[in-house]
Design a protein around this motif. Structure first.
Motif, PDB file in Angstrom:
ATOM      1  N   MET A 123      15.125  87.457  33.726  1.00 22.39           N
ATOM      2  CA  MET A 123      14.827  86.085  34.123  1.00 22.39           C
ATOM      3  C   MET A 123      15.975  85.492  34.943  1.00 22.39           C
ATOM      4  O   MET A 123      15.734  84.776  35.937  1.00 22.39           O
ATOM      5  N   SER A 168      15.789  84.270  39.082  1.00 21.10           N
ATOM      6  CA  SER A 168      16.064  82.918  39.568  1.00 21.10           C
ATOM      7  C   SER A 168      16.377  82.912  41.063  1.00 21.10           C
ATOM      8  O   SER A 168      16.158  81.901  41.743  1.00 21.10           O
ATOM      9  N   GLY A 199      14.710  77.682  40.497  1.00 17.19           N
ATOM     10  CA  GLY A 199      15.502  78.790  40.011  1.00 17.19           C
ATOM     11  C   GLY A 199      16.507  78.387  38.954  1.00 17.19           C
ATOM     12  O   GLY A 199      16.832  79.171  38.061  1.00 17.19           O
ATOM     13  N   ASN A 224      15.998  76.176  36.663  1.00 21.36           N
ATOM     14  CA  ASN A 224      15.255  76.127  35.408  1.00 21.36           C
ATOM     15  C   ASN A 224      15.107  77.525  34.801  1.00 21.36           C
ATOM     16  O   ASN A 224      15.190  77.700  33.580  1.00 21.36           O
ATOM     17  N   LEU A 225      14.869  78.524  35.669  1.00 30.02           N
ATOM     18  CA  LEU A 225      14.780  79.891  35.169  1.00 30.02           C
ATOM     19  C   LEU A 225      16.102  80.312  34.547  1.00 30.02           C
ATOM     20  O   LEU A 225      16.120  80.994  33.511  1.00 30.02           O
ATOM     21  N   LEU A 252       8.808  81.742  31.182  1.00 29.72           N
ATOM     22  CA  LEU A 252       8.584  81.793  32.621  1.00 29.72           C
ATOM     23  C   LEU A 252       7.560  80.747  33.030  1.00 29.72           C
ATOM     24  O   LEU A 252       7.728  80.043  34.039  1.00 29.72           O
ATOM     25  N   THR A 257       9.284  77.326  32.877  1.00 27.49           N
ATOM     26  CA  THR A 257      10.355  77.043  33.826  1.00 27.49           C
ATOM     27  C   THR A 257       9.913  77.010  35.270  1.00 27.49           C
ATOM     28  O   THR A 257      10.587  76.395  36.106  1.00 27.49           O
ATOM     29  N   ILE A 258       8.803  77.661  35.629  1.00 23.84           N
ATOM     30  CA  ILE A 258       8.388  77.628  37.026  1.00 23.84           C
ATOM     31  C   ILE A 258       7.377  76.522  37.279  1.00 23.84           C
ATOM     32  O   ILE A 258       6.803  76.419  38.353  1.00 23.84           O
TER      33      ILE A 258
END
Length: 810
Positions: free
Chosen positions: A116, A120, A147, A149-150, A574, A577-578
């Motif tokens: 992960m 990013s 990214g 957040n990832l 995932l 975060t996206i």
């Protein structure tokens, strides 16, 4: 051929054996070491000449940040715990870790978190603020890319992995030592791992709380780190409470390896071993009292400044004890200069330089001048690379024969050492002289005079990086065609060298016993591999009469659920975060629901499969387990986990106090949150604790109806708590509380929301228990599961007892 490849794939994907998990950690962390190294060499190339345009500023900052994060979180500690997984159970006479499937799960969480972090780069931009992630640059206003957040999600998954691993190792080392192996008799490496685990249990929950606050700020529009009352100072305190112990978390395993290697090749016991262990314990305790020296430039009070100056200087003194002990061990010794001890001695030399330069930063005046310069970069890397990485490479050479059963090429290893040390010094020593060059600048002009030193450092970087190619080639080739090593090529004294190389899957045919005179006797307790229900033929400690069914594929103890649960968590985060960040209201947050749904479904399937799997963990009773002799392994694990949870909630509550005491306009009690709702939720949750106690009492009395009714009552009361809480949340959101009272609402939503997640998790456990109770379980003396659930549920209720007065009465 196809069947054998399938068996090999199953072995490595589903394994729960501690040695195989250790190898997975080692290999994965080495790959990530290469990735971080490529980023570092690219950065050094950018800085090798003035006005260089190889990297744009935004890409350079991403490389700096991800390089630092990968090295700190995904290389140093995982590489060390690869050794810990493989070696520690062997050194303490255990057949595996206490919870083998949890051990495998911790690795897969680690792997997917690393994936992960690397992903990013492909979602706008990777984190680009430096590995310390200072606020307020982390706010969406300044770093709007997905990214980032990832990256935050990757750190959360990584912290979960570390928590699982820490709980597992702590229970193993406190409860599963061979008979007669008292704590004071453990090897230096095992002691270093044990002390490191304790630091992890206190440090990483703090970091998890910090990253959760950061992530929620970015995803849902809360304002902990973008407000004046919280902001940079709140992040600094929470982050460095974790960050400075982290320095010793990544350093101690390397020191433990060095303290095992030097006595072996000096042919002398570690001089003053008990003082070395005592010094490590002192450092571990002091490490939580020095974080403020990272904040001298923030303008903290003079009293705090003096305190942190004293503790920063004081923490250097125990290291003097360790270094003197190692020097005394070498005194009058006929040292065999093999590759492991060369790297150990090189690590000690680098550590001395890094330690001395660190003491300079205890001075407020010097810290003001040096904090933002390359002097600090050099100091930090002398410890992280010069001591930790070099020491861990020494461990690779030292235990390579034990792991593979083959010897490496000694001549190539020595060339590797020489080039590494030369490259390292050329790379980092010039940075001490760049006293006026700011950190993280992407380029500079010719008239600033930094070109020659930067070019020299870049040349050193390529020498050091190129030297590691020798390491990889040597280990890869030697693992395939190296000469057999025999069980103990170094004539070492610790227990792992009493086993064949590589050790059998179940480690010991018979459990060893440590005698008072220091010798080891192998008794007559049959070996039982975890995950299987059959016993092995009793043999000799060298495994000479080991059964033939223990092939190199070792298909016992396999479980698919650890990797599936980790993958479910990966795709769930995932999906979170996206999604689109809130801007500025939480109702505008749009996660990627298909991925979240997939993660939830796969997680439920995996949890069900995990709970239903017939996986036997053989818990030996004739072991050294002071001071927890009467405490079962699982109960100690739960206690340990709840101890970490105390730190996690403590940081959340501490953050609440921090922003509240800095906010003169905080609303009076009862004006924002309805006391009646708070009282109702408190009454409901405390009653649910009573029903949980009644469930356990019913099980002990063999009352199936009472058990089912009590568990059902606990479930209904938990649902009632969440119903009241949800109603209050929607009511507050509809009345504009978030817009008008952003900081009080932030602290309320995050703290009570996190607690609500714990309540929901407890309800899921209750449903599982209720389903089993309906089938007739838990009433025939097997009620320990209910007892363990009660510990968790009562803890969640106690947390609410603290939250209720904070938000509703004070």
């Amino acid at each position: 051929m196809g069947e054998q490849l399938g068996a090999i794939a199953r072995k490595w994907l589903y394994t729960t054996n501690h040695k195989e998990v250790g190898i997975l950690y080692l290999v994965t962390s080495i790959f990530l070491f290469v990735a971080a190294g490529v980023l570092a060499l690219t950065m050094r190339t950018q800085l090798s000449a003035p006005s260089n345009t190889l990297l744009a500023a935004d890409i350079y900052n991403q490389f700096v940040t991800v390089h630092g994060l990968l090295m700190i979180f995904w290389v140093l500690s995982p590489l060390a715990f690869g050794f810990a997984n493989f070696i520690t159970p062997l050194q303490i006479g255990a057949r595996d870790l206490a919870f083998p499937r949890l051990n495998a799960m911790s690795f897969w969480f680690f792997l997917f978190s690393g994936v992960m972090m690397i992903l990013s780069f492909f979602f706008g931009a990777a984190p680009d603020l430096g590995w310390t992630l200072y606020s307020p640059q982390t706010a969406t206003l300044f770093t709007p890319t997905m990214g980032f957040n990832l990256g935050a999600g990757a750190l959360i998954l990584m912290t979960v992995s570390i928590t699982m691993s820490s709980v597992n190792f702590l229970v193993t080392m406190l409860k599963m030592r061979a008979p007669g192996l008292k704590l004071r008799y453990m090897s230096a490496f095992s002691w270093a791992i044990l002390i490191t685990i304790f630091m992890m249990l206190y440090a990483f929950p703090s970091f998890l709380a910090a990253v959760v606050l950061l992530y929620v700020d970015r995803a849902f529009g809360t304002v902990y780190f973008s407000s004046i009352q919280g902001g940079s100072l709140l992040w600094d305190n929470v982050f460095w409470f974790f960050g400075h112990p982290e320095v010793y978390i990544v350093l101690f395993p390397a020191l433990g390896i060095i303290a095992d290697i030097i006595p072996t090749f000096a042919r002398r016991p570690l001089h003053g071993a008990k003082y070395v262990i005592g010094a490590m314990v002192v450092v571990a305790m002091l490490s939580f009292a020095v974080w403020g020296h990272h904040m001298f430039v923030t303008g903290i009070g003079i009293v705090s400044t003096k305190l942190y100056t004293v503790t920063t200087i004081a923490i250097s003194l125990p290291f003097d004890v360790m270094i003197i002990s190692l020097i005394e061990t070498l005194g009058m010794a006929k040292l065999r200069l093999k590759a492991p001890v060369l790297f150990a001695l090189g690590a000690v030399a680098n550590f001395i330089v890094g330690g001395i330069t660190g003491v300079f930063l205890a001075s407020v005046a010097l810290d003001y001048s040096l904090r933002g310069t390359y002097f600090v970069v050099a100091h930090f890397h002398y410890l992280m690379v010069g001591a930790s990485i070099i020491g861990l490479i020494g461990g690779l050479y030292y235990w390579f024969p034990k792991i593979t059963g083959r010897m490496y090429n000694e001549k190539m290893a020595k060339i590797h050492f020489v080039l590494s040390m030369i490259g390292f010094q050329i790379l980092y020593f010039p940075m001490f002289l760049l006293l006026d060059m700011p950190r993280r600048v992407v380029t500079y002009t010719p008239d600033q005079g930094w070109g020659l030193l930067n070019l020299t450092a870049t040349v050193g970087g390529f020498i050091f990086g190129g030297a590691q190619l020798l390491l990889f080639y040597n280990l890869y080739r030697s693992a395939r065609v190296g000469p057999p090593s025999g069980p103990n090529p170094w004539e070492a004294w610790t227990l792992e060298w009493a086993l064949p190389s590589p050790p059998p899957p179940h480690d010991f045919d018979v459990i060893p016993t440590f005698l008072a005179d220091g010798s080891v006797r192998f008794g007559a307790t049959a070996g039982l591999p975890n995950g299987s229900s059959h016993s092995n033929e009793i043999g000799y400690p060298n495994g000479s009469s080991m059964r033939s069914d223990h092939s190199s594929l070792h298909l016992e103890g396999l479980s698919p659920w650890p990797i599936l649960m980790a993958f479910a968590a990966f795709i769930f985060f995932l999906g979170l975060t996206i999604g689109k960040p809130a801007n500025p209201q939480p109702v505008n947050y749009q996660p990627f629901w298909p991925l979240i749904a997939d993660g939830v479904i796969l997680g439920i399937i995996s949890l069900f499969g995990y709970s239903r799997e017939k996986f036997t963990v053989h818990e030996d009773t004739n072991v050294e387990s002071w001071p927890f002799r009467q405490v079962p392994n699982l109960k100690l694990g739960i206690w340990t986990f709840l101890g970490a949870e105390v730190i996690f909630f403590g940081v959340l509550i501490g953050s609440y106090f921090f922003v509240r005491t800095n906010d003169a306009a905080w609303p009076a009690a009862g004006t924002l949150f309805d006391i009646r709702n708070g009282f109702a939720m408190t009454l409901v949750l405390l009653t649910s604790s009573l029903t949980a106690i009644m469930a356990l009492a019913s099980a002990r009395a063999g009352n199936r109806t009472g058990l089912i009714v009590s568990l059902g009552g606990t479930l209904v009361l938990g649902a009632a708590f969440l119903y009241i809480k949800a109603g209050e949340w929607f009511s507050l959101g509809g009345s504009g509380v978030f817009q008008n009272y952003s900081l009080p609402a932030t602290s309320y939503f995050i703290t009570t929301g996190t607690h609500g997640v714990h309540v929901f998790a407890g309800m899921c456990m209750t449903i599982y228990l209720l389903a089993n109770a309906i089938k007739g379980k838990y009433i025939n003396g097997d009620h320990t599961t209910l007892e363990h659930f009660g510990l968790y549920w009562h803890f969640v209720d106690i947390v609410w007892v603290f939250l209720f007065p904070l938000f509703y009465l004070v």
